[in-house]
Design an enzyme around this catalytic site. Structure first.
Site, PDB file in Angstrom:
ATOM      1  N   ASP A  35       0.864  -1.173   0.000  1.00  0.00           N
ATOM      2  CA  ASP A  35       0.000   0.000   0.000  1.00  0.00           C
ATOM      3  C   ASP A  35       0.907   1.232   0.000  1.00  0.00           C
ATOM      4  OD1 ASP A  35      -1.744   2.187   0.792  1.00  0.00           O
ATOM      5  OD2 ASP A  35      -3.158   0.681   1.515  1.00  0.00           O
ATOM      6  N   VAL A 100     -11.250   2.855  -3.210  1.00  0.00           N
ATOM      7  CA  VAL A 100     -10.887   2.292  -4.510  1.00  0.00           C
ATOM      8  C   VAL A 100     -11.878   1.173  -4.787  1.00  0.00           C
ATOM      9  CG1 VAL A 100      -9.136   1.101  -5.867  1.00  0.00           C
ATOM     10  CG2 VAL A 100      -8.450   2.884  -4.252  1.00  0.00           C
ATOM     11  N   HIS A 104     -10.521  -5.505  -2.603  1.00  0.00           N
ATOM     12  CA  HIS A 104      -9.178  -5.639  -2.052  1.00  0.00           C
ATOM     13  C   HIS A 104      -9.246  -5.823  -0.548  1.00  0.00           C
ATOM     14  CE1 HIS A 104     -10.029  -1.296  -1.843  1.00  0.00           C
ATOM     15  NE2 HIS A 104      -9.129  -1.212  -0.878  1.00  0.00           N
ATOM     16  N   HIS A 106      -6.910  -5.414   3.010  1.00  0.00           N
ATOM     17  CA  HIS A 106      -5.744  -4.816   3.657  1.00  0.00           C
ATOM     18  C   HIS A 106      -5.179  -5.818   4.668  1.00  0.00           C
ATOM     19  CE1 HIS A 106      -6.741  -0.595   2.410  1.00  0.00           C
ATOM     20  NE2 HIS A 106      -7.942  -1.139   2.340  1.00  0.00           N
TER      21      HIS A 106
END
Length: 142
Positions: A35, A100, A104, A106
Site C-alpha cells: 500500500d 478504490v 481488495h 488490507h
C-alpha cells in the site's frame, strides 16, 4: 442500484501494469502489493485479478483464491516484521470507507501499543516500500 465496475480504477491499472507497484506475490488469480499510503509498516493489499467493485458484487469463486493468499500474506508479514499480530480489513462502498472500487483486502502487521496511522493520502517513500516488499517476499519464500 449497484454501481458498475470501472476498469479505469487504480487497482485495475496496477493489475494491468500501467501503474508501477511493489508486488510481493502473484498467481493466476491474485496479486499482493505494498500500500503506497500505509497505515503501518508492511501494510499490504491483496487484490483478485477478477473485476468486481467489492465483496457485494464479486463472483463467490473469487473468495477461495483471494482469502488463501490473504492468509499466506498475513503469515508472511507477521514473520517479516516480527509483528505481535495482523489486522485484516475489507471495506464495501463509501459508507464503510472504501475509496478504490476494486475488491481488495488490507493486511497490516500490528505491534502492541502502536496505533494505525490514518490512511491520509501521504505516500510512503519508494525505497521504504521496496525494502518492506523485499522482507515480505523473503518471508513468503521460506
Amino acid at each position: 442500484m449497484a454501481e458498475a465496475y470501472d476498469p479505469g480504477n487504480i487497482f485495475a491499472k496496477i493489475l494491468r501494469g500501467e501503474i508501477p507497484s511493489q508486488r510481493v506475490y502473484e498467481d493466476d488469480a491474485v496479486v499482493a502489493f505494498m500500500d503506497v499510503m500505509p497505515q503501518g509498516t508492511g501494510h499490504t493489499l491483496v487484490v483478485p485479478k477478477a473485476p468486481s467493485r467489492n465483496i457485494l458484487d464479486a463472483d463467490p469463486a473469487t473468495f477461495g483464491p483471494l482469502f488463501g493468499v490473504v492468509q499466506k500474506v498475513a503469515v508472511a508479514v507477521k514473520k517479516a516484521f516480527d509483528a505481535d499480530g495482523v489486522t485484516i480489513m475489507q471495506f464495501n462502498e463509501p459508507a464503510s470507507g472504501q475509496t478504490v472500487y476494486h475488491l481488495h483486502v488490507h493486511v497490516v502487521p500490528r505491534f502492541e501499543g502502536v496505533p494505525l496511522k490514518p490512511h491520509s493520502g501521504q505516500m510512503e517513500k519508494p525505497e521504504v516500500l521496496a525494502e518492506n516488499a523485499n522482507k515480505i517476499r523473503a518471508a513468503l519464500g521460506s
